[in-house]
Design a protein around this motif. Structure first.
Motif, short mmCIF file in Angstrom:
data_model
loop_
_atom_site.label_atom_id
_atom_site.label_comp_id
_atom_site.label_asym_id
_atom_site.label_seq_id
_atom_site.Cartn_x
_atom_site.Cartn_y
_atom_site.Cartn_z
N PHE A 100 102.16 24.69 -11.38
CA PHE A 100 102.31 23.42 -10.67
C PHE A 100 102.47 23.65 -9.17
CE2 PHE A 100 105.04 19.96 -8.99
CZ PHE A 100 104.12 18.93 -9.11
N ASP B 159 105.20 17.05 -13.19
CA ASP B 159 105.61 17.70 -14.43
C ASP B 159 105.81 19.20 -14.21
OD1 ASP B 159 105.36 15.31 -15.92
OD2 ASP B 159 103.19 15.64 -16.13
N THR B 160 106.92 19.72 -14.74
CA THR B 160 107.18 21.15 -14.67
C THR B 160 106.16 21.87 -15.55
OG1 THR B 160 109.53 20.82 -14.29
CG2 THR B 160 108.88 22.94 -15.18
N GLY B 161 105.59 22.92 -15.03
CA GLY B 161 104.63 23.68 -15.81
C GLY B 161 104.12 24.86 -15.01
N ALA B 162 103.53 25.78 -15.73
CA ALA B 162 102.98 26.97 -15.08
C ALA B 162 101.90 26.56 -14.11
CB ALA B 162 102.42 27.92 -16.13
N LYS C 186 112.37 18.77 -16.84
CA LYS C 186 111.10 18.11 -17.12
C LYS C 186 110.24 17.96 -15.87
CE LYS C 186 109.11 14.07 -19.34
NZ LYS C 186 109.32 12.85 -20.08
N GLN D 252 99.20 15.57 -13.04
CA GLN D 252 100.50 16.21 -13.15
C GLN D 252 101.51 15.65 -12.15
OE1 GLN D 252 98.89 20.28 -12.64
NE2 GLN D 252 100.00 20.72 -14.54
N GLN E 36 113.99 21.97 -9.83
CA GLN E 36 113.70 21.26 -11.06
C GLN E 36 114.77 20.20 -11.31
OE1 GLN E 36 113.27 23.96 -14.31
NE2 GLN E 36 111.23 24.60 -13.69
#
Length: 91
Positions: free
Chosen positions: A30, A25-28, A58, A86, A53
């Motif tokens: 990762f 999952d893309t996120g701060a 996503k 994640q 990405q």
């Protein structure tokens, strides 16, 4: 085994240029999370870092090369990455 059958390739350890691809999952944080887990288990070649990405943003794919020392090491890396919640796939 006959001549037409193909055996899957066996990895010879240690493998100094073993690619690991992690999809999650893309996120701060990762990328930092993935790298920290890999560094915990193996020597990581940061020069091979590739991150991209998905089209809709996503998912993020992180690819790095490590020095793989054995099957147990690869299993531990896979298990810890998957346990984060994640990570969806480790290749």
């Amino acid at each position: 085994m006959t001549d037409t059958e193909v055996k899957p390739p066996k990895i010879e350890f240690p493998c100094a240029d073993y690619p690991i691809k992690v999809i999650g999952d893309t996120g701060a944080g990762f990328s930092a999370l993935v790298i920290s887990i890999l560094e915990k288990h193996a020597e990581v070649d940061h020069a091979t870092l590739a991150e991209r990405q998905s089209t809709n943003g996503k998912y993020t794919t992180i690819q790095l090369h490590i020095i793989a020392t054995g099957q147990d090491q690869l299993y531990d890396i896979n298990s810890e990455l998957r346990a984060t919640g994640q990570v969806h796939m480790v290749l």
